[in-house]
Every structure is written in C-alpha cells, then in structure tokens.
Design an enzyme around this catalytic site. Sequence first.
Site, PDB file in Angstrom:
ATOM      1  N   CYS A  13      56.230 -30.362 -15.179  1.00 43.22           N
ATOM      2  CA  CYS A  13      55.556 -31.274 -16.100  1.00 43.22           C
ATOM      3  C   CYS A  13      54.807 -32.253 -15.207  1.00 43.22           C
ATOM      4  O   CYS A  13      55.247 -33.364 -14.988  1.00 43.22           O
ATOM      5  CB  CYS A  13      56.582 -31.997 -16.969  1.00 43.22           C
ATOM      6  SG  CYS A  13      57.431 -30.916 -18.123  1.00 43.22           S
ATOM      7  N   PRO A  60      50.157 -36.897 -14.736  1.00 41.44           N
ATOM      8  CA  PRO A  60      48.865 -36.843 -14.039  1.00 41.44           C
ATOM      9  C   PRO A  60      48.941 -36.505 -12.552  1.00 41.44           C
ATOM     10  O   PRO A  60      47.926 -36.588 -11.864  1.00 41.44           O
ATOM     11  CB  PRO A  60      48.318 -38.253 -14.240  1.00 41.44           C
ATOM     12  CG  PRO A  60      49.539 -39.121 -14.286  1.00 41.44           C
ATOM     13  CD  PRO A  60      50.598 -38.298 -14.967  1.00 41.44           C
ATOM     14  N   GLY A  61      50.105 -36.126 -12.044  1.00 38.82           N
ATOM     15  CA  GLY A  61      50.125 -35.572 -10.688  1.00 38.82           C
ATOM     16  C   GLY A  61      50.664 -36.494  -9.612  1.00 38.82           C
ATOM     17  O   GLY A  61      50.557 -36.171  -8.425  1.00 38.82           O
ATOM     18  N   LYS A  65      53.790 -37.215  -8.706  1.00 33.70           N
ATOM     19  CA  LYS A  65      54.863 -36.618  -7.896  1.00 33.70           C
ATOM     20  C   LYS A  65      54.383 -35.338  -7.225  1.00 33.70           C
ATOM     21  O   LYS A  65      54.822 -35.015  -6.119  1.00 33.70           O
ATOM     22  CB  LYS A  65      56.107 -36.387  -8.748  1.00 33.70           C
ATOM     23  CG  LYS A  65      56.695 -37.702  -9.224  1.00 33.70           C
ATOM     24  CD  LYS A  65      57.950 -37.544 -10.015  1.00 33.70           C
ATOM     25  CE  LYS A  65      58.268 -38.839 -10.752  1.00 33.70           C
ATOM     26  NZ  LYS A  65      57.275 -39.151 -11.830  1.00 33.70           N
ATOM     27  N   ASP A 122      53.109 -23.995 -21.483  1.00 31.17           N
ATOM     28  CA  ASP A 122      54.242 -24.667 -22.112  1.00 31.17           C
ATOM     29  C   ASP A 122      55.499 -24.243 -21.366  1.00 31.17           C
ATOM     30  O   ASP A 122      55.890 -23.069 -21.411  1.00 31.17           O
ATOM     31  CB  ASP A 122      54.289 -24.242 -23.583  1.00 31.17           C
ATOM     32  CG  ASP A 122      55.487 -24.857 -24.316  1.00 31.17           C
ATOM     33  OD1 ASP A 122      56.412 -25.368 -23.644  1.00 31.17           O
ATOM     34  OD2 ASP A 122      55.494 -24.807 -25.558  1.00 31.17           O
ATOM     35  N   ASP A 170      60.058 -33.344 -14.424  1.00 31.08           N
ATOM     36  CA  ASP A 170      59.839 -34.762 -14.747  1.00 31.08           C
ATOM     37  C   ASP A 170      59.510 -34.776 -16.242  1.00 31.08           C
ATOM     38  O   ASP A 170      58.351 -34.706 -16.639  1.00 31.08           O
ATOM     39  CB  ASP A 170      58.678 -35.287 -13.889  1.00 31.08           C
ATOM     40  CG  ASP A 170      58.513 -36.787 -13.978  1.00 31.08           C
ATOM     41  OD1 ASP A 170      59.441 -37.462 -14.472  1.00 31.08           O
ATOM     42  OD2 ASP A 170      57.456 -37.286 -13.560  1.00 31.08           O
ATOM     43  N   CYS A 176      61.609 -41.207 -17.117  1.00 31.80           N
ATOM     44  CA  CYS A 176      61.403 -42.656 -16.993  1.00 31.80           C
ATOM     45  C   CYS A 176      62.036 -43.308 -18.228  1.00 31.80           C
ATOM     46  O   CYS A 176      61.464 -44.211 -18.830  1.00 31.80           O
ATOM     47  CB  CYS A 176      59.940 -43.019 -16.811  1.00 31.80           C
ATOM     48  SG  CYS A 176      58.841 -42.360 -18.061  1.00 31.80           S
TER      49      CYS A 176
HETATM   50  C1  LIG Z   1      56.540 -37.904 -17.521  1.00 31.37           C
HETATM   51  S1  LIG Z   1      55.052 -37.029 -17.650  1.00 31.37           S
HETATM   52  C2  LIG Z   1      54.945 -36.337 -16.027  1.00 31.37           C
HETATM   53  C3  LIG Z   1      54.496 -37.293 -14.946  1.00 31.37           C
HETATM   54  C4  LIG Z   1      54.180 -36.573 -13.645  1.00 31.37           C
HETATM   55  N1  LIG Z   1      55.272 -35.764 -13.187  1.00 31.37           N
HETATM   56  C5  LIG Z   1      53.793 -37.541 -12.544  1.00 31.37           C
HETATM   57  O1  LIG Z   1      54.614 -37.873 -11.694  1.00 31.37           O
HETATM   58  O2  LIG Z   1      52.627 -37.961 -12.522  1.00 31.37           O
HETATM   59  C6  LIG Z   1      55.519 -35.672 -18.621  1.00 31.37           C
HETATM   60  C7  LIG Z   1      54.467 -34.569 -18.724  1.00 31.37           C
HETATM   61  O3  LIG Z   1      55.069 -33.489 -19.429  1.00 31.37           O
HETATM   62  C8  LIG Z   1      54.044 -32.773 -20.080  1.00 31.37           C
HETATM   63  N2  LIG Z   1      54.687 -31.881 -21.072  1.00 31.37           N
HETATM   64  C9  LIG Z   1      55.210 -32.194 -22.274  1.00 31.37           C
HETATM   65  N3  LIG Z   1      55.732 -31.120 -22.865  1.00 31.37           N
HETATM   66  C10 LIG Z   1      55.526 -30.081 -22.001  1.00 31.37           C
HETATM   67  C11 LIG Z   1      55.835 -28.686 -22.047  1.00 31.37           C
HETATM   68  N4  LIG Z   1      56.465 -28.143 -23.104  1.00 31.37           N
HETATM   69  N5  LIG Z   1      55.459 -27.917 -21.007  1.00 31.37           N
HETATM   70  C12 LIG Z   1      54.816 -28.451 -19.935  1.00 31.37           C
HETATM   71  N6  LIG Z   1      54.505 -29.755 -19.846  1.00 31.37           N
HETATM   72  C13 LIG Z   1      54.858 -30.554 -20.863  1.00 31.37           C
HETATM   73  C14 LIG Z   1      53.168 -33.870 -20.630  1.00 31.37           C
HETATM   74  O4  LIG Z   1      51.875 -33.383 -20.899  1.00 31.37           O
HETATM   75  C15 LIG Z   1      53.209 -34.906 -19.500  1.00 31.37           C
HETATM   76  O5  LIG Z   1      52.091 -34.772 -18.678  1.00 31.37           O
END
Ligand SMILES: C[S@@+](CC[C@H](N)C(=O)[O-])C[C@H]1O[C@@H](n2cnc3c(N)ncnc32)[C@H](O)[C@@H]1O
Length: 443
Positions: free
Chosen positions: A263, A266-267, A269, A311, A329, A382
């Site tokens: 997940c 925006p990148g 991590k 997904d 994440d 978070c």
């Molecule tokens: C907490 S944010 C991630 C932050 C990111 N890891 C960072 O450090 O910048 C959660 C992310 O999960 C994505 N997300 C939500 N449901 C998802 C799914 N079923 N499959 C993949 N990504 C998903 C969202 O689009 C979002 O970008």
Amino acid sequence: MNDASAHHNDGQALRAAAARALLPVIDAQGSLSALDDSAVLPRDRALFRALCYGVCRSLPRLEALAGELLRSPFKTRDRDVQALLLVGIYQLLYMRIPAHAAVGETAGAARLLGKAWATRVLNGCLRRLQREQSALQAKVDRDPCVALLHPAWLLKALRQAWPDDWREIAIANNAPGPMTLRINRRRVSREVYRERLLESGLESRICEFAPDGLTLETPCDVNALPGFADGEVSVQDEAAQLAVELLGPALAPRPGARVLDACCAPGGKTAHLLEAFDVDLTALDSDAQRLTRVTDTLDRLGLTARVERGDATQLEGWETDRFDAVLLDAPCSGSGVIRRHPDIKRLRRAEDIPALATLQGQLLDRLWQLLVPGGTLLYATCSIFPEENADQIKAFLARTPDARATTPADLAWGRPAGDGRQLLPREAGHDGFFYARLEKARA
Ligand SMILES: C[S@@+](CC[C@H](N)C(=O)[O-])C[C@H]1O[C@@H](n2cnc3c(N)ncnc32)[C@H](O)[C@@H]1O
C-alpha cells in the site's frame, strides 16, 4: 484603486476563498487535501492554508461560539456565510491579525459570496466576540468536546483505548505537527545536510529515534530546502521513518531481496526503503492517482521500483512465495496523524473503525500468502486504536499458524502493544503510529 483599498479587497478575497474551501469539509463532504488555492494570490497562500487548517482544527469551539453569537442559525443555503463567520472567529481567537482587519475584512467578504446582507450580521457577531470573548469561551468550554476540540465519539474512543493518556493525546492532536525531513543517505550524511540547512538559515534538531531524520525548528516551503529538487531530502514524519529500522535485519544483509510495498502511495516508505537497501522493490497501490505521486517521488530521488496498480486483497494470478519481505502500511483511521489532517475529526465516524479493521485483516491474509517461508511482513498503521493495531495482530496470529511476531522488545521508542509497538503522537515530536513485525515459519 489605491494600494490600501486593493489590499483590503485582497484580504476580503482571501477570507471568501477560505469560507468556500472550508464548506465541504465543515459539512463532512470533502477533505482538506483537496484545498483549492488557485483563486488566492500566491503571496496569500500560506495564510490561506493556515486559516483553513486552523479553522478545521478548532471547529467544535468555533461552532459553539457561533451558536452563542447568532440569534438563530443561518439557513442551509447560507452555510457559506456560517463558514465565513467561523473564519472570522478563528482569526480573533487564534491569529495575530489586528482585530479591526479580521472583523472588517471578514464581514466585507460576505459581498464576494454574493451576500452583502450578511456584512452587518457578521460585523455584529464578531464585534460582540471581541467584547465578550473570555466569558463566551469559558461558557462553551464547559463541554469537554469543545475544550479539547474533538467530537464526542473520538474522545470516547481515545479514553477507552488510552485511559491514562487520552487527554495528552487530544492536546497533541490540536498542535500542528513539526516538519521533519528524511535525509537521503545515498546522497549526503545527516550531519552535512544539517550544516547546509543552517547555511540557508534553517535551524533543525536531530531526531531522537530515526537515524535519517532532522526536524526543522520552523516549517518552510519544500522548495526552500537545499537539494530538494535533486533528491537529497524528503519530508517524512519521524514515526514513519522507523519502518526501515524494523526491516533492516531482514533486508540489509540480503542485497537483491524481493520486497513488496503493498500500500505504497504516496511513496514515502517506498523511497526510504530504496534509499536504505539494495532491494528489488515492487510498489503496489489501488489508487492510480496516488500512484503518480510515487513515480514523481522516485524520479526526484533517482530511485527505481516496479510500480503497479492493484487491489492487494485480490492480486489474482500472483504466485505464492514471491517476496522475501512485505511492507503493509495499511489504510487506517489516521487517528495518529490528526494534527496533520485535522479534517479527520470531521470526516471519520465511529463505524468506520470496524470496517477498516475488516479490510486490514483481508490485506494481512492475502499478503501473507505472497511471502516466502522465513520471510518478514511489517504491518504498519498511523492509527492509535487497538482494533486496527494490537487486536488486529492478535487475531491474525490466532488464525495463522505459520506466523510469529518478531517485533523487538528493546526498542527506544514507543511502548509495547500486544505483539507490536505503539507510538502515541507527541507534541513537537513524532506522529502516532503502530508497527508489528511478523515472520513466516520456514517450511
Ligand atoms: C497509509 S497509506 C500508505 C502510505 C505509504 N505507505 C507511504 O509511506 O507514503 C495507505 C494506502 O493504501 C492504499 N490502499 C487502500 N486499499 C488498498 C488495497 N485494497 N490495495 C492496495 N492499496 C490499497 C491507499 O490508496 C493508500 O495509498
């Protein structure tokens, strides 16, 4: 038009724009991340953002005061005037703007909303607040939700989860988070970069826990950071930088390890992992728009990953035993980052938490299948709610016989929370975060 009246008009335009931008957030229909400042003069944009974030942070008190000041609430079609009133109250309570300007330009802004009739009402309300602020504020603050600026469900949830800490958490949620930087260790050392900041007039302190982190004494525009465009530095909270520390034992000794950041958008991590380790990284997210930010960030930092949209609860056709490590994440309530996203207090509902917990459980189950025997999955949120964190991991371990927790017990940061580690938001320090490290049994 002379300079003074042009300035006056700009001030009114700024306040009208803030009222318009805030209305969807106040009505729980839109997020602050979609703030449109295109109608605001570039030199006023910082003030515009400060106004919008500040109003959002203090809505319960502003709304309670508006209730005291108005003889009857505005009609639904005049909710923009209500938003303007909140903008005016906020300035009087919290901003170092001369009161006559705050009152005059806010009331005058009603004309720009096409509601000149409201000028008098706004003038009257704001003048009365100037005269009676302490008494009115003391009256509305008798309600703890108003005094602590949190909705009732959220205060209750915090109290339940953290009976000894909930008040400090609420207070930390109300102070804007500091601006913390992550120094790209491939390009420059933290010490050298800190000197460069100082040469640019920017003071910083070394993060207590994150080895790549520096926290600025005063936030600034990213473009004022030396070497930002060249990828020497990124903005990332200290708690978020700790993922790399926890994955270090699995990744540092294994160049070329296959890693899935499931997940990723925006990148933040993703980029940190690539700065820290020589790994073969797949960055996945379900949100195409957010993924463009991942590629922009990787380009700026000169890093490479396979960026894919999908997904992570499905991933049909992805073979099992594919990755040496997975970072999950997970999408979560964001209850640990309210100070950075104060609209969470308005947009989230109590019933979102179980729905998010279900999704997190599905993500854990599906991603576990992709891990090689002996591989490591790092679960992160978070959030500061146990349903999304310690309880989530406990339930996962109970239904997954080949999983065991390896979260270190001797970490300098956070506190033990079941099989993971919980960080609570700290004023002037890190955000609220949760980590649990899990290892898959060798076959
Ligand atoms: C907490 S944010 C991630 C932050 C990111 N890891 C960072 O450090 O910048 C959660 C992310 O999960 C994505 N997300 C939500 N449901 C998802 C799914 N079923 N499959 C993949 N990504 C998903 C969202 O689009 C979002 O970008």
